[in-house]
Design an enzyme around this catalytic site. Structure first.
Site, mmCIF file in Angstrom:
data_model
loop_
_atom_site.group_PDB
_atom_site.id
_atom_site.type_symbol
_atom_site.label_atom_id
_atom_site.label_comp_id
_atom_site.label_asym_id
_atom_site.label_seq_id
_atom_site.Cartn_x
_atom_site.Cartn_y
_atom_site.Cartn_z
ATOM 1 C CB CYS A 149 5.774 -0.339 7.727
ATOM 2 S SG CYS A 149 7.017 -0.231 9.031
ATOM 3 N NE ARG A 169 2.908 1.229 11.415
ATOM 4 C CZ ARG A 169 4.067 1.553 11.962
ATOM 5 N NH1 ARG A 169 4.347 2.812 12.241
ATOM 6 N NH2 ARG A 169 4.963 0.617 12.246
ATOM 7 C CG ASN A 180 7.112 -1.440 1.391
ATOM 8 O OD1 ASN A 180 7.555 -0.423 1.915
ATOM 9 N ND2 ASN A 180 7.312 -2.638 1.940
ATOM 10 C CG HIS A 210 9.974 8.405 7.379
ATOM 11 N ND1 HIS A 210 8.755 7.854 7.702
ATOM 12 C CD2 HIS A 210 10.876 7.400 7.535
ATOM 13 C CE1 HIS A 210 8.909 6.583 8.042
ATOM 14 N NE2 HIS A 210 10.195 6.284 7.939
#
Length: 267
Positions: A149, A169, A180, A210
């Site tokens: 990700c 991404r 993160n 999202h």
């Protein structure tokens, strides 16, 4: 003076402007495309305060990446289970992040240690525009339990300061992004210390950003909370190598936060 809330503002953006989309997990999301956040690592450590972020899990996972490991056992031995849902019966995940960071395969059967090369090149040629590490190995995506990700990051040196930009991404904004942000902020601090540089900025760039449909209530609860100032991070030791850090080398100071908000993980 108001406290900056870039992460919480991102949540508001997704909730207000997101398009409803289907997704691989079958859960459904509200999604926007192409967003960016910036954090000044010289001022504080960006550990989100409107809910608790488990710093031990952040640090253990990062150390696991730096080991070049593909099995969850080492993390489990440290009391961290965040990857268990994706592991097979033997704890294997395939050639995920750490494998690509430390052992990217070459056509002649060799391997490239991207992190070692990064450290060498940052020291030798700090002004280079090639200080990049990629986990997105197209030829091995099919063998990974979960394709990366957070796929690609770049370091930048200016005026004696080290900055990092991450391209993510796919960004699970409620559960994943706070983790993160903290992980790459920590990595930037570690790399800066090893090179004798001051911390600069961490820049987070998201692609498909999202909120899962089953996180909407949790996001509403989080956005109802008043933020606190970010904490400070102390690194208590400078080891010989970027690969020699341990969990005990890190101390988060003055982390005032709201309670944990639980939410299901979309596997």
């Amino acid at each position: 003076m108001s406290i900056p809330t870039p992460y919480e503002d991102l949540l508001r953006d997704v909730m207000a402007n997101g398009t409803h989309k289907s997704d691989r997990t079958g859960t459904g999301t509200r999604s926007v495309f192409g967003r960016q956040l910036r954090f000044d690592l010289a001022e504080s450590f960006p550990l989100i305060t409107t809910k608790r972020v488990h710093f031990k899990s952040v640090a253990v996972e990062l150390l696991w990446f730096l080991r070049g490991d593909s099995n969850v056992k080492w993390m489990q031995d440290q009391g961290v289970s965040i990857w268990d849902e994706w592991a097979d019966a033997d704890g294997e995940l395939g050639p995920v992040y750490g494998v690509q960071w430390r052992s990217w395969p070459t056509p002649d059967g060799g391997h490239i240690d991207q992190i070692s090369e990064l450290m060498t090149n940052l020291a030798a040629n700090p002004d280079s525009r090639r200080h990049i590490v990629s986990a997105w190995n197209v030829s091995e995506l099919k063998d990974m339990a979960l394709p990366p990700c957070h796929a690609f990051f770049q370091f930048y040196v200016a005026d004696g300061k080290l900055s990092c930009q991450l391209y993510q991404r796919s960004a699970d904004t409620f559960l994943g992004v706070p983790f993160n942000i903290a992980s790459y902020a920590l990595l930037t601090r570690m790399v800066a210390q090893q090179l004798g540089l001051e911390p600069g900025e961490f820049v987070w760039t998201g692609g498909d950003v999202h909120v899962y449909d089953n996180h909407v209530d949790q996001v509403a609860e989080q956005l109802s909370r008043e933020p606190y100032e970010y904490p400070q991070l102390k690194i208590l030791r400078k080891p010989d190598s970027i690969f020699d850090y341990t969990l005990d080398d890190f101390e988060v100071v003055d982390y005032r936060h709201h309670p944990t908000i639980k939410a299901p993980i979309a596997v």
